[in-house]
Design an enzyme around this catalytic site. Structure first.
Site, PDB file in Angstrom:
ATOM      1  N   GLU A  34       0.827  -1.216   0.000  1.00  6.97           N
ATOM      2  CA  GLU A  34       0.000   0.000   0.000  1.00  6.97           C
ATOM      3  C   GLU A  34       0.857   1.260   0.000  1.00  6.97           C
ATOM      4  O   GLU A  34       0.560   2.235  -0.704  1.00  6.97           O
ATOM      5  CB  GLU A  34      -0.931   0.023   1.227  1.00  6.97           C
ATOM      6  CG  GLU A  34      -2.123  -0.906   1.101  1.00  6.97           C
ATOM      7  CD  GLU A  34      -3.175  -0.406   0.099  1.00  6.97           C
ATOM      8  OE1 GLU A  34      -3.128   0.781  -0.307  1.00  6.97           O
ATOM      9  OE2 GLU A  34      -4.040  -1.217  -0.287  1.00  6.97           O
ATOM     10  N   GLU A  73       2.343   1.655  -3.457  1.00  3.28           N
ATOM     11  CA  GLU A  73       1.349   2.073  -4.445  1.00  3.28           C
ATOM     12  C   GLU A  73       0.957   3.536  -4.252  1.00  3.28           C
ATOM     13  O   GLU A  73       0.853   4.294  -5.202  1.00  3.28           O
ATOM     14  CB  GLU A  73       0.071   1.215  -4.315  1.00  3.28           C
ATOM     15  CG  GLU A  73       0.197  -0.159  -4.933  1.00  3.28           C
ATOM     16  CD  GLU A  73      -1.063  -1.002  -4.725  1.00  3.28           C
ATOM     17  OE1 GLU A  73      -1.030  -2.179  -5.132  1.00  3.28           O
ATOM     18  OE2 GLU A  73      -2.064  -0.506  -4.156  1.00  3.28           O
ATOM     19  N   GLU A  74       0.717   3.939  -3.008  1.00  3.93           N
ATOM     20  CA  GLU A  74       0.187   5.291  -2.759  1.00  3.93           C
ATOM     21  C   GLU A  74       1.251   6.370  -2.834  1.00  3.93           C
ATOM     22  O   GLU A  74       0.954   7.506  -3.216  1.00  3.93           O
ATOM     23  CB  GLU A  74      -0.515   5.341  -1.400  1.00  3.93           C
ATOM     24  CG  GLU A  74      -1.776   4.477  -1.354  1.00  3.93           C
ATOM     25  CD  GLU A  74      -2.639   4.729  -0.118  1.00  3.93           C
ATOM     26  OE1 GLU A  74      -2.311   5.626   0.679  1.00  3.93           O
ATOM     27  OE2 GLU A  74      -3.652   4.021   0.035  1.00  3.93           O
TER      28      GLU A  74
END
Lengths: 280, 280
Positions: free
Chosen positions: B164, B167-168
């Site tokens: 996460e 990705e972010e």
């Protein structure tokens, strides 16, 4: 809520007409939910669903949810034919969903984990509460194991541990800490498991075992519990048992619980090391 | 596996006849699973299911599972009419089940929890990695939050947290510890949530935000992150933020991970206090 409602809809020919659509409730994410409460003929439903979809598309709705109680299983096929996919099911209903916009789907994911607990209950003689089960993978193996179980829908981990011990052995307890947890995958279908080993403090000591599921239950010297060949042979069991023994003998700090409120006002439990952090 | 198979069955009149039944695979719990792989007319299926059930009852089978891919939604209604209930569904199939014995049902429970993570990533200047999202409950609020997300099917918590963040924000990290977790209920439908706050160590520092979901991302002084009105106002956020700050400043021991094998040979992660217990 009745099944259908009249709405004004602009037809391709730019005429406005009153059409009978499925009743729905709007949600906070720009979507709608239809919950069927009365039986309906499949063909009539298919027709109303088609019209309703056109209306929702015009209204720029995003996720359309359809909840079909199992009594209305005749409506599953027409719903799938309108492009809905399955989202989740419980024993008595199936939830289907269709994402209307062309942008990526931001629908909530389905539940992916089952949650279980194992309860480490020790008395003041250094004995741990153990059971032998009538069913399951330990049946007939003579292995003494901690009371374990699956948390029920809506049940807290700390409550489930107390309940399982009470059901299986009759012993009353109080939650102390989460000592450790384990995550494993593909344990059933494509789902995963989270298993929390919880320490509980006993408030009663007399055992009344649950005959239907438990073959035998007893207080057993903690060292003997740990030393069982099964526990020594299987790495996770060995370490979980070792953690329990360490907790009983010296300073092992797990995660204590604290009841709290979420930003939406619901009650929730937080679990954390409360020796190193004092909440305000 | 073809859809049907011939079996000998003893009919009520004590005659033995060869009957065409649905193909099935036996499981380790005395049950059978039928997985439909080809389309079938609803009436033919209903007839074969009825005969198959009689056969399985004679064979003293326990749980009968029927997996229906969404393409065969015409078979849902006949299955329900034979007394099957829903067990669970994914986007592309529905699993139904019928418990045959008169004793209590010991079928596995459905998954009840979604699992999420929040990642606390701090650099050596005492700054924490935070984001503002384009969608969801924080959209447009100006609140800086930790990168969060839902674990994917079959994904470990420690892996999800790293994914996460990558990705972010584009930042590479390494898992350190679970600092705390929270369990809440009825967050979506009747399901529950487990949310794990994980500490990660950054291995890169340049931010490349994920434009589709992230409005902005930055390294922010940890004290400023904690002091945000939203974090101060909401109890759980206040305590979670406080735990992160404590971890960054002094000795807070969470749960570290250890890869292990279950008794059935699958890989699993255990999370526990490895400062107070040294695994063997």
């Amino acid at each position: 809520m009745s099944t259908s409602v009249e709405k004004e809809m602009v037809l391709p020919e730019n005429e406005v007409e009153n059409i009978e659509l499925l009743s729905s409730i709007e949600d906070a994410d720009g979507g709608v939910t239809v919950e069927m409460k009365e039986p309906m003929d499949s063909k009539l439903f298919a027709s109303m669903l088609g019209s309703s979809l056109l209306y929702w598309i015009q209204q720029k709705k995003r996720g359309v949810w359809i909840k079909l109680p199992i009594e209305f299983s005749n409506l599953v096929e027409p719903t799938v034919k309108e492009g809905f996919r399955y989202h989740h099911a419980e024993s008595d209903y199936l939830m289907l969903v269709k994402w209307i916009p062309e942008t990526s789907d931001t629908l909530p994911a389905n539940a992916s984990h089952r949650v279980g607990i194992g309860a480490f209950v020790m008395n003041d003689k250094g004995e741990v509460l153990v059971v032998q089960e009538r069913t399951g993978i330990f049946k007939g193996t003579n292995v003494w194991k901690l009371p374990t179980g699956t948390v029920e829908e809506g049940e807290d981990i700390c409550v489930a541990a107390i309940r399982e011990v009470k059901e299986e052995t009759g012993v009353d307890t109080e939650f102390v800490e989460v000592l450790a947890f384990r995550q494993s995958h593909q344990s059933f279908f494509q789902k995963s498991d989270l298993f929390f080993v919880c320490m509980l403090r006993p408030h009663s000591f007399e055992i009344q075992k649950q005959d239907s599921e438990i073959e035998a239950a007893q207080w057993m010297r903690a060292e003997d519990y740990v030393a069982q060949p099964f526990n020594q042979k299987h790495e996770i069991f060995k370490n979980m048992a070792g953690i329990c023994l360490t907790k009983s003998k010296k300073n092992y700090t797990g995660f204590s619980k604290m009841s709290s409120t979420t930003s939406s006002g619901k009650r929730a439990y937080m679990y954390f090391n409360n020796r190193d952090f004092e909440p305000s």
